[in-house]
Design an enzyme around this catalytic site. Structure first.
Site, PDB file in Angstrom:
ATOM      1  N   ASP A 107       0.946  -1.038   0.023  1.00 53.70           N
ATOM      2  CA  ASP A 107       0.220  -0.133   0.095  1.00 53.70           C
ATOM      3  C   ASP A 107       0.933   1.257   0.002  1.00 53.70           C
ATOM      4  O   ASP A 107       2.018   1.103   0.298  1.00 53.70           O
ATOM      5  CB  ASP A 107      -0.856  -0.035   1.127  1.00 53.70           C
ATOM      6  CG  ASP A 107      -2.315   0.526   0.990  1.00 53.70           C
ATOM      7  OD1 ASP A 107      -2.147   1.582  -0.026  1.00 53.70           O
ATOM      8  OD2 ASP A 107      -3.255   0.457   1.728  1.00 53.70           O
TER       9      ASP A 107
ATOM     10  N   GLU B  52     -17.301   9.986   4.970  1.00 54.03           N
ATOM     11  CA  GLU B  52     -17.040   8.638   5.399  1.00 54.03           C
ATOM     12  C   GLU B  52     -15.929   8.110   4.145  1.00 54.03           C
ATOM     13  O   GLU B  52     -16.329   8.358   3.012  1.00 54.03           O
ATOM     14  CB  GLU B  52     -18.234   7.608   5.317  1.00 54.03           C
ATOM     15  CG  GLU B  52     -18.901   7.622   4.085  1.00 54.03           C
ATOM     16  CD  GLU B  52     -19.926   6.326   4.358  1.00 54.03           C
ATOM     17  OE1 GLU B  52     -19.965   5.522   5.347  1.00 54.03           O
ATOM     18  OE2 GLU B  52     -20.748   6.258   3.478  1.00 54.03           O
TER      19      GLU B  52
END
Length: 685
Positions: free
Chosen positions: A240, A450
């Site tokens: 990542d 979110e």
């Protein structure tokens, strides 16, 4: 079919002609050109979560959680096939102009197959929900659609984030997710294993967090012992982004950047999204890695590039023209997906609306005319957005219905204008609601509220939720509309469990993509029938759940939750009714006879759950098969439902899969024990 042995041989030969420095340079996501070998620059970073993202015009499908709500494997693969067509079309055109920048390659970092274990997690809407089996099936089919079935890979898909990754976002760079062996194998690794073994996913991305003490992107347990040794993974592993830097900066498991680079590459992380592999030659000089480690990683990466046909003159996908992007056919598919993803949560009979008896509707709320409410995150840019207001207005224009509109309130602030008093749009909302036959309140969240910590699209606002409520400004708006509206339909836009009270009917749209407004209008007025179902448990309150940082599955998701849900996993209403008349099962198939007992055509979702007679079985029966079926009024069909091959097994406390000789299959229209399931047929085994 693709020949990995041949691609690996070609990669080995090409890499053998590189210098040490050239090999090391290829291990970063923005790999430079090597002109003397005819190797162009290549950027490995591209995103296609629900359409080609961040690279200009593309078809925007519903966010991943909305795709999950379709419970439709075939449509899932069809959508991914279209996405990969558009990725190839854009790559072919852009590379021909020398544009090899970020978000323009063929290595696509999707799907996100983490388990949405807690509704607070901001990135949950990127996933396929809380169930390992549903996530596995949809992940497999999405990957197959992305990678194609030709001589070459159409795109190279990526299963992420490996592993045990689902928040909290604020501490993901230093967090250690502690997981027992049962939860690890039953919940957190299941979809990854399935996509490696069945879909032959080309890439796997590691997670930011540690897992039982080891940083995921440098975990010997995960990357070597599990992924490669146990599952036989043959593709490449990517970190990542800037996760390897976390080893020494945040996790403190190493002291220096060369040590972090060495830990990652020694354990099988081939590609660095970030810049820590700039220190790989220092690690070599310090004796922390060998040239063979660098060579192996480089060969794996070039194997993928050869599998993509990037050095071939006979790649069948090179001829896909730029005009195959953003087509009418793709737009029609986006509309179909939006229609099939929306979930009717409640309905007192007000829906479907009758256009002949309605003269005026009021469309009110901060998400009524919002493009971000359609998009979700990791999104492309559509040329065809239809907001909820636009979709309802277009429908109203065709049927002589007047549409009144008010913003009603800001998405989360207490006023829409800095000079105004608080609640400056409530009076307008009230007067329009009073004047309308029906009021449609468009409330909820967007990816600015979110999402991912530090995400490039919303780096200052997004992240995890603190509760299951919509912002206070919208709660005050709904209070006003409850008092002012003659009839109130609440349309909730979000990617996660919310508890939104009020209304004669309630619709959950997720982030429905470019055609969200058209789909909503067609569904509310009964031109189409609702057929979406929840891939999540909707909870009453955060108070019903364990601590967010607790990764035990105890009292989490429908399989282990012991409280009363607001809406159960699998819930979804329709304008018609269905009945499972009978069902039989063999080892891997359930044959079910189902009838549309109502007055409208629709798509039923047959859901099969298994409860094994074992102390190691989940608290509640788990999903082991599902199948959509289209039925006209009064029509009966016999449907074959393929079962999870592990249906008659359980995971014991040591994390081993063992046989369960006896148990019960529940065949119905929802999770057994809840009203939405109808009369389930029980089959003992």
């Amino acid at each position: 079919m693709r020949d990995r042995t041949e691609a690996a041989s070609k990669a080995k030969e090409l890499v053998s002609r590189m210098t040490l420095e050239e090999k090391a340079s290829q291990l970063k996501y923005d790999a430079p050109a090597i002109p003397r070998l005819g190797i162009p620059a290549y950027n490995w970073w591209n995103e296609v979560l629900h359409g080609v993202a961040r690279a200009g015009t593309a078809t925007v499908f519903p966010q991943a959680i909305g795709l999950a709500a379709m419970f439709d494997e075939d449509l899932q693969e069809k959508i991914a096939d279209v996405i990969s067509d558009e990725a190839r079309a854009k790559y072919n055109g852009q590379s021909s102009h020398g544009d090899r920048d970020i978000y323009k390659g063929l290595t696509v970092w999707s799907p996100n197959i983490n388990i949405f274990r807690d509704p607070r997690w901001g990135r949950g809407h990127e996933t396929y929900g809380e169930d390992p089996y549903l996530t596995s099936r949809l992940g497999i089919r999405f990957i197959k659609g992305l990678q194609g079935s030709g001589k070459y890979l159409k795109t190279a898909a990526c299963s992420k984030h490996f592993a045990v990754h689902s928040g909290p976002e604020a501490v993901r760079h230093q967090f250690d997710a502690r997981v027992n062996a049962k939860d690890m194998n039953e919940t957190y690794l299941a979809a990854f294993e399935a996509t490696v073994r069945e879909a032959e996913v080309e890439s796997v991305m590691g997670a930011y967090n540690r897992v039982n003490g080891e940083p995921a992107c440098g975990s010997e347990t995960l990357l070597k012992k599990t992924l490669r040794d146990k599952w036989g993974f043959r593709g490449h592993v990517v970190s990542d982004c800037w996760a390897i830097r976390d080893f020494h900066v945040n996790h403190k498991v190493t002291a220096t950047a060369p040590e972090s680079a060495a830990l990652a590459i020694k354990n099988g992380c081939d590609l660095n999204c970030g810049n820590t592999y700039l220190h790989i030659l220092e690690a070599l000089q310090e004796g922390l890695v060998t040239e063979e480690d660098i060579t192996t990683a480089c060969e794996r990466l070039f194997t993928t590039r050869f599998l993509l046909g990037l050095f071939a003159d006979d790649c069948e996908y090179d001829s896909i023209p730029v005009t195959d992007n953003d087509t009418d056919e793709h737009a029609a598919l986006a509309l179909e997906a939006a229609e099939k993803s929306m979930v009717l949560l409640e309905n007192d009979g007000i829906l479907p609306l009758d256009p002949q008896s309605i003269k005026t509707i009021a469309v009110i709320g901060p998400n009524a005319d919002s493009i971000p409410a359609l998009e979700g995150n990791y999104n492309g840019t559509s040329s065809r957005y239809v907001t909820f207001l636009e979709g309802l207005r277009d429908y109203g224009r065709k049927h002589g219905i007047r549409v009144l509109y008010s913003l009603g309130c800001h998405l989360f602030k207490d006023r829409t204008s800095g000079l105004a008093q608080a609640d400056d749009r409530l009076a307008e909302a009230a007067m329009y609601a009073e004047a309308a036959d029906v009021t449609i309140a468009c409330v909820g969240l967007d990816a600015g509220l979110e999402g991912e910590e530090g995400d490039t699209g919303n780096e200052y606002f997004s992240g995890d939720k603190k509760d299951l409520l919509i912002p206070e400004s919208q709660r005050r708006l709904l209070d006003v509309l409850e008092m002012s509206a003659r009839k109130l339909i609440t349309v909730v836009t979000a990617g996660s469990s919310l508890n939104v009270p009020g209304g004669n009917a309630k619709v959950f749209t997720w982030y429905p993509g470019q055609a969200g407004g058209t789909a909503l209008a067609e569904l509310l007025f009964g031109e189409k029938n609702f057929s979406g179902h929840l891939p999540l448990t909707f909870y009453q309150s955060i108070d019903d759940l364990p601590d967010f940082e607790d990764y035990s599955m105890e009292n989490r998701t429908y399989r282990y939750f012991t409280g009363k849900p607001l809406y159960p996993f699998g819930h979804g209403l329709s304008y018609t009714t269905y009945e499972v008349l009978k069902a039989d099962a063999d080892d891997l198939t359930v044959s079910a006879e189902i009838r549309n007992t109502g007055s409208m055509a629709g798509d039923a979702l047959i859901q099969v759950y298994a409860a094994c007679d074992s102390p190691f079985a989940p608290v509640h029966p788990r999903l082991c098969g599902f199948q959509r079926v289209s039925l006209n009024p009064g029509e009966t069909k016999t449907v074959s439902v393929t079962l999870d091959p592990f249906t008659r097994t359980v995971i014991n406390s040591e994390g081993n899969r063992i046989s369960a000789e006896h148990g019960t299959l529940y065949v119905g229209l929802g999770q057994p024990g809840f009203e939405n399931a109808g009369d389930t047929v029980e089959i003992r085994f």
